[in-house]
Design an enzyme around this catalytic site. Sequence first.
Site, PDB file in Angstrom:
ATOM      1  N   ARG A 232      16.644  28.443   7.026  1.00 21.38           N
ATOM      2  CA  ARG A 232      16.544  27.010   6.766  1.00 21.38           C
ATOM      3  C   ARG A 232      17.885  26.503   6.239  1.00 21.38           C
ATOM      4  O   ARG A 232      18.512  27.146   5.395  1.00 21.38           O
ATOM      5  CB  ARG A 232      15.433  26.699   5.754  1.00 21.38           C
ATOM      6  CG  ARG A 232      14.020  26.849   6.295  1.00 21.38           C
ATOM      7  CD  ARG A 232      13.722  25.790   7.345  1.00 21.38           C
ATOM      8  NE  ARG A 232      12.359  25.849   7.856  1.00 21.38           N
ATOM      9  CZ  ARG A 232      11.984  26.535   8.922  1.00 21.38           C
ATOM     10  NH1 ARG A 232      12.885  27.246   9.587  1.00 21.38           N
ATOM     11  NH2 ARG A 232      10.728  26.521   9.339  1.00 21.38           N
ATOM     12  N   GLU A 261      19.521  18.394   9.174  1.00 22.04           N
ATOM     13  CA  GLU A 261      19.506  18.437  10.638  1.00 22.04           C
ATOM     14  C   GLU A 261      18.388  17.597  11.231  1.00 22.04           C
ATOM     15  O   GLU A 261      18.353  17.369  12.445  1.00 22.04           O
ATOM     16  CB  GLU A 261      19.335  19.885  11.111  1.00 22.04           C
ATOM     17  CG  GLU A 261      17.957  20.461  10.817  1.00 22.04           C
ATOM     18  CD  GLU A 261      17.818  21.910  11.238  1.00 22.04           C
ATOM     19  OE1 GLU A 261      16.801  22.233  11.868  1.00 22.04           O
ATOM     20  OE2 GLU A 261      18.719  22.705  10.933  1.00 22.04           O
ATOM     21  N   HIS A 293      19.196  25.108  16.066  1.00 16.53           N
ATOM     22  CA  HIS A 293      17.908  25.599  15.543  1.00 16.53           C
ATOM     23  C   HIS A 293      17.078  26.176  16.696  1.00 16.53           C
ATOM     24  O   HIS A 293      15.959  25.744  16.956  1.00 16.53           O
ATOM     25  CB  HIS A 293      17.150  24.478  14.838  1.00 16.53           C
ATOM     26  CG  HIS A 293      16.103  24.985  13.882  1.00 16.53           C
ATOM     27  ND1 HIS A 293      15.742  24.312  12.752  1.00 16.53           N
ATOM     28  CD2 HIS A 293      15.327  26.116  13.898  1.00 16.53           C
ATOM     29  CE1 HIS A 293      14.802  24.979  12.103  1.00 16.53           C
ATOM     30  NE2 HIS A 293      14.546  26.081  12.784  1.00 16.53           N
TER      31      HIS A 293
END
Length: 326
Positions: A232, A261, A293
């Site tokens: 994360r 993000e 991601h």
Amino acid sequence: MKITAFEVREDERPFFEKLARDQHLDLVLCPDPLNMKNLRMLTDSAGISVLGRSRLDAGILDCLKERGVRYISTRTIGYNHIDVEYARSIGLKVSNADYAPNGVADYAVMLMLMSLRNYKQALYRGNVNDYSLPGLEGREMRNLTVGIVGVGKIGRTVIENLRGFGCRILAFNRHPVPDLEHQVTFVPLDTLYRDSDIISLHVPLHAQTYHMIDRSAMSQMKDGVILINTARGELIDMEALLDGIETKKIGALGLDVIENEEGIYHKDRRTDIISNREMAYLRQFPNVTMTQHMAFYTIEAVESMVSCGVRNLLEFEKCGSCRLEL
């Protein structure tokens, strides 16, 4: 049972549709995140499934309760986008997904190797027909110490992957992991920071891990340390990260996630103005590799995430319980 799934990507749709046929479900699929505007879709839905862009705070959760929703599943392992404690307090049951750790673990090792071998610059040079070598000299993993922060399913799979490289492996975990003590050396976090050439993060995001990598933590690390984050973004303080790159305290970064993000990753933003200066500044450094991601993103993981998202809701309905991996 009627289920409404939000943030449904096209790659998820075939798996949802197969489950609907096999389980005889009344299934509604929505491509958008759950928000106050599309709550009206929830007529008669006993359960909902979301991904990480749906922010389920107290206000949303109250509305879900009022509309008869009883069960929530997130098709992600992380659950920091849901106020789980509040959901429990109003009687909503929540579950998260479970999928094989191999995809993320493989990706973390890939980012380590890309960082060690200056792959970003090598790729850029090749694209402009520059095949020179100066500045691309790399390092070999076998001579380095790798620190693994968090030894859950993903962290321990990273350790298994790394054993073939012959590197020294240090690990930090909040709880003992006796079956791994013959494979790695467990050390306090400050020792791991001090002795590791590469540090890879594999812990969930919560109050105790938020900005765990800050200026104080970086000051304990080796000069030229390589940081890898496939967990994360909020585990690392962005301001401290920028300082570390500018001062060359950090030798290289491999980041699949970054702080703030949300609203950027997993969207086509080619013609948009993206208001994230830190992100734009960080990605231009030659020793920073950033991806969108996607460490989780394999065919196997997507199928498992959808299956967990639906089957956990069905288990709630059937017996009132479901494994919640918190």
